[in-house]
Write an enzyme that holds these catalytic residues in place. Structure first.
Site, PDB file in Angstrom:
ATOM      1  N   GLY A 444       0.820  -1.218   0.000  1.00  0.00           N
ATOM      2  CA  GLY A 444       0.000   0.000   0.000  1.00  0.00           C
ATOM      3  C   GLY A 444       0.845   1.254   0.000  1.00  0.00           C
ATOM      4  N   VAL A 446       2.189   5.197   1.203  1.00  0.00           N
ATOM      5  CA  VAL A 446       2.605   5.833   2.453  1.00  0.00           C
ATOM      6  C   VAL A 446       2.362   7.344   2.304  1.00  0.00           C
ATOM      7  CG1 VAL A 446       4.500   6.248   4.058  1.00  0.00           C
ATOM      8  CG2 VAL A 446       4.336   4.063   2.841  1.00  0.00           C
ATOM      9  N   LYS A 459       1.037   4.438   6.833  1.00  0.00           N
ATOM     10  CA  LYS A 459       1.038   3.383   5.809  1.00  0.00           C
ATOM     11  C   LYS A 459      -0.358   2.810   5.745  1.00  0.00           C
ATOM     12  CE  LYS A 459       4.427   0.388   5.678  1.00  0.00           C
ATOM     13  NZ  LYS A 459       5.275  -0.796   5.992  1.00  0.00           N
ATOM     14  N   ASP A 554      13.769  -9.091   4.811  1.00  0.00           N
ATOM     15  CA  ASP A 554      13.639  -8.158   3.685  1.00  0.00           C
ATOM     16  C   ASP A 554      14.519  -6.932   3.932  1.00  0.00           C
ATOM     17  OD1 ASP A 554      12.759  -7.298   1.231  1.00  0.00           O
ATOM     18  OD2 ASP A 554      10.905  -6.397   2.003  1.00  0.00           O
TER      19      ASP A 554
END
Length: 735
Positions: A444, A446, A459, A554
């Site tokens: 999504g 920000v 967010k 990540d």
């Protein structure tokens, strides 16, 4: 006219073969031994030397002819010896070859005569002589069977028309070896030959028999014995006084029992009958009186002689039969012996085959046993693995249920963060205005806004993203449970609509600053070393979290945020995983069904096997360190840096916006990054004992260098005019 008796002691039912130097002679001998020489293993080989051919040779060649004739029989001697056949060799010197062969056959009562198809044919054509096989068939006696052989096969034959007669007429000519004819009485001669229909013939007597008769008759002269009438009665002469010589394996007269080859060429009527070396003679006197008493005595003597001849013939027949039976028994014994040897060989072959089969069976049995054991071991291992997997699945399911319950409780009543309403979120973002949008996340956008008079980053979860909902819950749980100065701070959330509220980071992400998006100034090498040390410290904090370590999964420059003072903070922990504590010691690995992360940063071993450890973050951190020092994309970056270091051209890989970077420290920094980016986990260095201390050393080096530079600037500024302002070599020199 009946045939003459056989010479040289040759028995009846004999076989003769005409031979020469051609190949068909060998075939003829072989065929005769295989088919004719059965009951009487005796064969006669006849060679005729053509006189016309001899006349063309000189005197010196005659001896060579004799030698050639003898050499002609040499191959046949060995062959007959191997076959167990007696051999008689005959050499004839005649101009007419067929007549010489037929005369010998007639003279010796040969029952079977074999001749090769080409025997003497070439020689006969040379001297215009007749063809031997054809002539022999035409003129052979009726009691003889003739066979013409070519290459081991019969091409022509003529069977005997009658058997050989048992009686024979005496010859007209005297024997050349001292056998003298004896005059017989006219009456006895007529009586003897009356039954035969033949004229009276002269008797025969051996010339050397006078002395023997003298010794056997009390010292009387042999002449007197032959002239006078015998004193003994004919009844006193019996077959017991006749001794038959047997010096060979056949019932035949041998050469030893007769002193001359031609002695048996004539029938011996009434005269002396020399059977063996004892020289038993039956003589008649040639000067008998013509009175009636003499005639009567002569007739009685003739009758007795006939009786003795008959008994002798019967004895010879019996002996011949016995010899034939003995030969048959010997052949049977030979056949039995051969059969026994064949059976023994077959038995040995069967035994060896059986042993080989048993050995093969044992080997196969051992292989089968080993295969069964291996299969059982594999089955047990598979069962243990299945049990372990089942237990892991049960444990994972239990943990998932517990996590779900915790998230539900957190969503319903969680006091660890502030809950904002959707109205507050919409008001702070001006209903999610595009002008306030500062970035785009994986799940999504920000936005930047103000809540409680504080700048915040919001967010927003994209609608319909199920994976984003799970990441949202994971990030809330992680950020609410930990606090670290280098971890982004979670201020609140709106669980109903999936909105997270963070502290606002004025300098954006590390990726934007490295690539100078928005035309921002470059980062100094001191600040880069400082950011690297801060990220390593925060990452060590996650790996040492209690009760379970956290793996970010990540880690990349886009997820490193910088505040107004360029303090770095790790964000976006939605993919972080709680792993068992045993993973930290790199022995036990946490297995996931699918790998997560960003391409070029994800651990290749984790991507291949799905086994997650804390070393998986070390690989991503190594790629990020290489980007910090080079400001280049991550694709193939480790390979290019390695090549540059090996070729001592690393200065070409450095970010050109930091020309004052110390090359030696930069190379040390790059080597540490390459060690972190090793393909195998076991080759990567430890975060707490190797990576963090080295990065802290480089950070301290940058600080000391910055202090020295600041002191130098102050000294230069004090020497300058009071209106001048000190200029920093880098506007971002303050750390």
């Amino acid at each position: 006219m009946p045939p003459h008796p056989p010479e040289d002691g040759i028995p009846l039912n004999t076989t003769a073969v005409a031979i020469d130097k051609d190949k068909n002679s060998q075939h003829a001998v072989r065929w005769a031994i295989d088919h004719l020489v059965i009951n009487n293993p005796l064969i006669i080989l006849i060679h005729v030397r053509h006189k016309a051919y001899q006349n063309h040779q000189d005197a010196g060649d005659s001896e060579n002819g004799e030698t050639d004739a003898q050499q002609l029989f040499v191959p046949y001697r060995g062959y007959c010896a191997r076959k167990g056949v007696q051999l008689k060799e005959v050499v004839l010197d005649e101009p007419d070859i067929p007549k010489a062969l037929v005369d010998y056959v007639h003279k010796n009562c040969v029952n079977n005569f074999v001749v090769g198809a080409s025997t003497r044919s070439a020689l006969a054509r040379k001297f215009k002589g007749p063809d031997v096989p054809t002539s022999v068939i035409k003129i052979a006696p009726e009691f003889c069977s003739v066979y013409v052989i070519s290459k081991g096969k019969i091409i022509s034959a003529r069977a005997a028309l009658r058997p050989v007669a048992n009686t024979a007429m005496p010859p007209k000519q005297p024997s050349p070896l001292g056998v003298q004819p004896i005059a017989l009485p006219e009456s006895s001669s007529e009586q003897e030959n009356g039954a035969k229909g033949q004229p009276a013939k002269e008797g025969w007597k051996c010339a050397g028999s006078d002395r023997m008769l003298n010794e056997r008759n009390g010292g009387k002269p042999a002449k007197a014995l032959t002239r006078e009438r015998p004193k003994t009665s004919p009844s006193n002469i019996s077959i017991e006084n006749v001794e038959v010589s047997n010096r060979g394996p056949r019932s035949s007269f041998s050469r030893d029992s007769i002193s001359d080859d031609n002695l048996l060429n004539a029938q011996m009527p009434f005269g002396s009958l020399d059977v063996n070396a004892q020289n038993l003679d039956f003589s008649t006197t040639s000067n008998l009186s013509t009175d009636s008493a003499s005639s009567q005595s002569t007739r009685e003597l003739e009758a007795e002689m006939k009786r003795l001849k008959l008994e002798l013939k019967q004895t010879m027949d019996m002996y011949s039969s016995a010899c034939k039976e003995a030969i048959s028994a010997k052949n049977k014994a030979r056949e039995l012996s051969q059969w026994k040897q064949d059976e023994a060989r077959k038995f040995e072959e069967v035994r060896l085959a059986e042993e080989a089969a048993l050995a093969m069976a044992e080997m196969e049995k051992a292989k089968c046993k080993a295969a069964i054991e291996a299969a059982e071991a594999a089955q047990k291992l598979a069962e243990r693995e299945a049990q372990r997997r089942k237990q892991a699945e049960i444990k994972a399911k239990r943990e998932a249920e517990e996590k779900k319950r915790a998230l539900c409780a957190l969503a319903q009543n969680d006091v660890r963060y502030r809950k904002y309403t959707i109205e507050e979120i919409e008001e702070s973002t001006e209903r999610f205005s595009e002008k306030l949008k500062v970035g785009e996340g994986g799940y999504g956008p920000v936005y930047v806004g103000k809540l409680d008079h504080t700048d915040v980053a919001i967010k927003v979860l994209r609608p319909g993203a199920a994976q984003g909902r799970k990441q949202f819950q994971q990030e809330v749980e992680v950020l609410c449970s930990i606090r670290h100065p280098n971890m982004v701070l979670l201020l609140g959330a709106c669980p109903e609509y999936g909105c997270l509220v963070y502290e606002y980071m004025q300098n954006g992400s590390l990726e934007d600053r490295l690539f100078r998006r928005g035309n921002t100034p470059p980062l100094s090498w001191r600040r880069r070393f400082k950011i690297s040390a801060e990220i390593a410290t925060a990452l060590l904090f996650l790996h040492q979290a209690k009760p379970d370590p956290l793996v970010h999964r990540d880690l990349k420059p886009a997820n490193i945020l910088l505040d107004r003072n360029f303090v770095s903070k790790i964000s976006d922990v939605g993919l972080a995983r709680l792993v068992p504590p045993s993973v930290v010691d790199q022995v036990t690995q946490y297995h996931l069904t699918s790998a997560a992360g960003t391409f070029c940063y994800i651990d290749p071993e984790y991507q291949q096997t799905g086994k997650l450890t804390t070393k998986s973050d070390i690989y991503s951190f190594g790629i990020m360190l290489l980007q910090i020092i080079t400001a280049k994309p991550p694709m193939g970056l480790a390979h290019h840096v390695q090549r540059a270091i090996e070729k001592e051209r690393f200065d070409e890989m450095l970010d050109p916006t930091i020309p004052d970077c110390p090359l030696e420290e930069a190379i040390s920094f790059a080597k540490l990054a390459l060690n972190c980016a090793e393909l195998r986990k076991r080759d990567r260095p430890d975060l707490g004992t190797v990576i963090v201390p080295e990065l802290n050393r480089l950070r301290d080096l940058g600080r000391s260098s910055d202090k020295r530079e600041s002191r130098s600037l102050l000294l230069r500024s004090s020497a300058s005019s009071s209106n001048s302002r000190p200029q920093s070599s880098n506007e971002d020199s303050t750390v």
